[in-house]
Design a protein around this motif. Structure first.
Motif, PDB file in Angstrom:
ATOM      1  N   ALA A 193      33.407  89.332  16.743  1.00 26.32           N
ATOM      2  CA  ALA A 193      34.104  90.267  15.855  1.00 26.32           C
ATOM      3  C   ALA A 193      34.400  91.586  16.559  1.00 26.32           C
ATOM      4  O   ALA A 193      35.512  92.105  16.489  1.00 26.32           O
ATOM      5  N   VAL A 194      33.414  92.129  17.251  1.00 24.16           N
ATOM      6  CA  VAL A 194      33.601  93.420  17.896  1.00 24.16           C
ATOM      7  C   VAL A 194      34.610  93.324  19.035  1.00 24.16           C
ATOM      8  O   VAL A 194      35.380  94.259  19.257  1.00 24.16           O
ATOM      9  N   SER A 195      34.664  92.206  19.717  1.00 24.56           N
ATOM     10  CA  SER A 195      35.662  92.079  20.789  1.00 24.56           C
ATOM     11  C   SER A 195      37.075  92.208  20.224  1.00 24.56           C
ATOM     12  O   SER A 195      37.946  92.771  20.877  1.00 24.56           O
ATOM     13  N   THR A 196      37.305  91.728  19.001  1.00 20.87           N
ATOM     14  CA  THR A 196      38.636  91.864  18.402  1.00 20.87           C
ATOM     15  C   THR A 196      38.962  93.328  18.129  1.00 20.87           C
ATOM     16  O   THR A 196      40.126  93.711  18.085  1.00 20.87           O
ATOM     17  N   MET A 197      37.945  94.144  17.967  1.00 18.88           N
ATOM     18  CA  MET A 197      38.142  95.564  17.683  1.00 18.88           C
ATOM     19  C   MET A 197      38.475  96.351  18.950  1.00 18.88           C
ATOM     20  O   MET A 197      38.935  97.490  18.865  1.00 18.88           O
ATOM     21  N   THR A 198      38.247  95.763  20.100  1.00 19.69           N
ATOM     22  CA  THR A 198      38.483  96.445  21.369  1.00 19.69           C
ATOM     23  C   THR A 198      39.759  96.000  22.048  1.00 19.69           C
ATOM     24  O   THR A 198      40.169  96.602  23.041  1.00 19.69           O
ATOM     25  N   GLY A 199      40.355  94.917  21.560  1.00 19.87           N
ATOM     26  CA  GLY A 199      41.529  94.363  22.217  1.00 19.87           C
ATOM     27  C   GLY A 199      41.176  93.517  23.431  1.00 19.87           C
ATOM     28  O   GLY A 199      42.034  93.145  24.213  1.00 19.87           O
ATOM     29  N   MET A 200      39.900  93.209  23.591  1.00 19.33           N
ATOM     30  CA  MET A 200      39.433  92.390  24.710  1.00 19.33           C
ATOM     31  C   MET A 200      39.108  90.994  24.218  1.00 19.33           C
ATOM     32  O   MET A 200      38.796  90.805  23.046  1.00 19.33           O
ATOM     33  N   SER A 201      39.136  90.060  25.149  1.00 22.91           N
ATOM     34  CA  SER A 201      38.651  88.728  24.815  1.00 22.91           C
ATOM     35  C   SER A 201      37.132  88.801  24.707  1.00 22.91           C
ATOM     36  O   SER A 201      36.501  89.765  25.157  1.00 22.91           O
ATOM     37  N   VAL A 202      36.546  87.777  24.131  1.00 23.10           N
ATOM     38  CA  VAL A 202      35.084  87.736  24.018  1.00 23.10           C
ATOM     39  C   VAL A 202      34.458  87.822  25.409  1.00 23.10           C
ATOM     40  O   VAL A 202      33.512  88.582  25.634  1.00 23.10           O
ATOM     41  N   ASP A 203      34.984  87.059  26.361  1.00 27.48           N
ATOM     42  CA  ASP A 203      34.422  87.074  27.715  1.00 27.48           C
ATOM     43  C   ASP A 203      34.563  88.436  28.384  1.00 27.48           C
ATOM     44  O   ASP A 203      33.636  88.904  29.052  1.00 27.48           O
ATOM     45  N   GLU A 204      35.726  89.090  28.203  1.00 25.43           N
ATOM     46  CA  GLU A 204      35.918  90.420  28.780  1.00 25.43           C
ATOM     47  C   GLU A 204      34.941  91.423  28.156  1.00 25.43           C
ATOM     48  O   GLU A 204      34.351  92.238  28.863  1.00 25.43           O
ATOM     49  N   TYR A 205      34.789  91.346  26.836  1.00 26.54           N
ATOM     50  CA  TYR A 205      33.887  92.266  26.144  1.00 26.54           C
ATOM     51  C   TYR A 205      32.442  92.050  26.600  1.00 26.54           C
ATOM     52  O   TYR A 205      31.724  93.009  26.905  1.00 26.54           O
TER      53      TYR A 205
END
Length: 134
Positions: A101-113
């Motif tokens: 969920a938080v990765s969607t808030m950053t504009g990053m993929s899950v792996d990038e986050y």
């Protein structure tokens, strides 16, 4: 030295990428957060997942909060007074982990986050003020 409370609180709005959960946001998001907390009960999660529009109609959230809820726009929910710990009930109901969920808030993929967080998080260098662009 006396500091005007309004000037002091305005400084919280100048932190890029951060929403400080103030009493103003708490009041604004009261029903949004109560809605999210309702999802702690299995019967409410079932009703929400079966018909989101019907379930949310029972809650006095604002039209903007309703739109953000239905779109799962977590950043907008935070802007509208949502508390991340309450919003966790929503993404958990959707089967998402906190990291997803938080990765969607950053504009990053899950792996990038995950990689960014494992490397120590965001750098303290860079934009430190929205108003000043630094």
């Amino acid at each position: 030295m006396t500091t005007d409370i309004h000037d002091y609180l305005a400084e919280f709005e100048d932190i890029p990428g951060t929403r400080v959960y103030t009493t103003k946001r708490a009041r604004q998001g009261y029903w949004l957060n109560q809605f999210a907390m309702s999802l702690m009960k299995a019967e409410n999660r079932k009703r929400w997942l079966a018909d989101e529009e019907a379930y949310i109609a029972d809650w006095p959230v604002t039209p903007e909060q309703k739109e953000a809820l239905l779109a799962r726009d977590y950043n907008r929910m935070l802007d509208l007074g949502g508390n991340i710990y309450y919003l966790a009930k929503i993404f958990s109901t959707d089967g998402k982990s906190f990291v997803e969920a938080v990765s969607t808030m950053t504009g990053m993929s899950v792996d990038e986050y995950k990689a960014m967080m494992q490397a120590g998080g965001r750098s303290p260098d860079g934009v430190r003020s929205i108003r000043e662009g630094r």
